[in-house]
Design a protein around this motif. Structure first.
Motif, short mmCIF file in Angstrom:
data_model
loop_
_atom_site.label_atom_id
_atom_site.label_comp_id
_atom_site.label_asym_id
_atom_site.label_seq_id
_atom_site.Cartn_x
_atom_site.Cartn_y
_atom_site.Cartn_z
N ASN A 21 -3.01 9.64 -5.04
CA ASN A 21 -1.82 9.64 -4.19
C ASN A 21 -0.88 8.48 -4.50
O ASN A 21 0.34 8.61 -4.34
N MET A 22 -1.40 7.35 -4.95
CA MET A 22 -0.51 6.27 -5.37
C MET A 22 0.23 6.65 -6.66
O MET A 22 1.41 6.34 -6.81
N ILE A 23 -0.45 7.34 -7.56
CA ILE A 23 0.23 7.83 -8.76
C ILE A 23 1.32 8.82 -8.38
O ILE A 23 2.44 8.77 -8.90
N ALA A 24 1.01 9.73 -7.44
CA ALA A 24 2.01 10.70 -6.99
C ALA A 24 3.21 10.01 -6.35
O ALA A 24 4.32 10.56 -6.38
N ALA A 25 3.00 8.82 -5.79
CA ALA A 25 4.09 8.06 -5.18
C ALA A 25 4.87 7.24 -6.21
O ALA A 25 5.78 6.50 -5.84
#
Length: 335
Positions: A21-25
């Motif tokens: 989810n941090m990568i997606a952000a």
């Protein structure tokens, strides 16, 4: 330049959602370190190929280009890793539970005060569940009036063959209320708007696993605050026939209606996840909330950049863990 992050400790599979989810952000995953070779490594390598393993944690902590450290180590070790990261000038996102003793929590609070860093706990049953995002929007719109109670249910599947030894050690995982119930405490405070609460009931038990005395397979908490009431039940009893790991639910009762979330499965027959039921004076409907989004991660990235508290107030993270730890102490004193 995008935010750069690394991971310390891959002992729990929650690291997959935290990192993904941090990568997606928009963040860049630049390295990781863990002690030994925990079971989560196989799935981690498949999800994040090419992210290098550091020789030791100091290699990552000493890198001035890394902004954020993710931690999903054995729960008893998370506080020390978080403090080391904050002392090195990094902000921290830690898997729940963020710590396992009140002494650890006080040390974390002192470190945050001393360093000015962010210590955020990824309460994944809120931050990684789109239906909770939609429920929050509806509550903010006044769809159910003033929230007066939450009922949070957190059943989990034991999956005994996949569990490491530390999973069955009380001091390692912190107890079932410190661990799993921290999710439901977070949701109670968030939806009622309470900043503190009285623990009026706390109990734990081991009813189905007598050969593992360190395991608590059942727990419950009742909370009271001027803003509302809460009831929490957590367990390790999910039956094998259920198609996923647990029928997690949240009911939010308001003065003008209610919302029920069937987060991961609907045993009533609807396919998929993130089923939201809304009932009020004009609406009685089922809502597919699977596309509501997960704003916590982008907000945390913005907080790291702007030194704000939009993802989760720091005081909230502290209070959730304080209540979980105190409920755990109360339950074990009465056991």
């Amino acid at each position: 330049m995008s935010l750069r992050f690394a991971a310390l400790g891959l002992d729990h599979r929650h690291i997959y959602g935290m990192a993904g989810n941090m990568i997606a952000a928009g963040a860049e995953f630049v390295g990781w370190w863990t002690d030994g070779n925990p079971g989560a490594l196989d799935g981690f390598d498949k999800r994040f190929p090419g992210v290098p393993r550091a020789m030791d944690k100091a290699q990552l902590l000493d890198d001035p280009t890394i902004d954020l450290i993710l931690i999903s180590a054995i729960p008893r070790d998370r506080a020390a890793l978080a403090i080391a990261a904050m002392e090195a000038g990094k902000d921290v996102m830690v898997d729940k539970p963020g710590c396992t003793t009140l002494e650890q929590l006080e040390a974390i609070k002192a470190c945050v005060a001393r360093t000015g860093r962010i210590w955020s706990v990824d309460f994944s049953e809120r931050f990684e569940v789109p239906s909770v995002t939609r429920a929050a929007e509806l509550v903010a719109e006044g769809a159910i009036g003033k929230v007066v109670q939450t009922v949070g249910l957190g059943p989990h599947r034991l999956n005994r063959p996949t569990r490491p030894d530390w999973f069955f050690e009380r001091k390692a995982y912190g107890g079932i209320l410190t661990d799993i119930a921290s999710h439901q405490i977070d949701q109670f405070l968030y939806f009622t708007g309470a900043t503190d609460a009285e623990i009026t009931l706390a109990s734990v038990g081991n009813f189905a696993n007598p050969s593992d005395p360190g395991l608590q397979d059942f727990g419950e908490i009742a909370l009271h605050a001027p803003e509302g009431h809460g009831y929490i039940r957590v367990d390790w009893y999910t039956p094998d026939a259920l198609p996923n790991w647990g029928d997690g639910r949240l009911t939010i009762l308001g003065t003008e209606g209610y919302i029920e979330l069937r987060k991961y499965v609907d045993v009533g027959g609807r396919d998929g996840t993130d089923h939201l039921v809304l009932v009020n004076g004009t609406r009685c409907e089922n809502i597919d909330a699977s596309d509501a989004g997960l704003p916590y991660f982008a907000r945390l990235a913005a907080d790291i950049r702007d030194r704000t508290e939009t993802a989760m107030p720091q005081a909230h993270a502290f209070k959730v863990m304080e209540l979980g730890l105190k409920a755990q102490e109360m339950a074990e004193a009465r056991a």
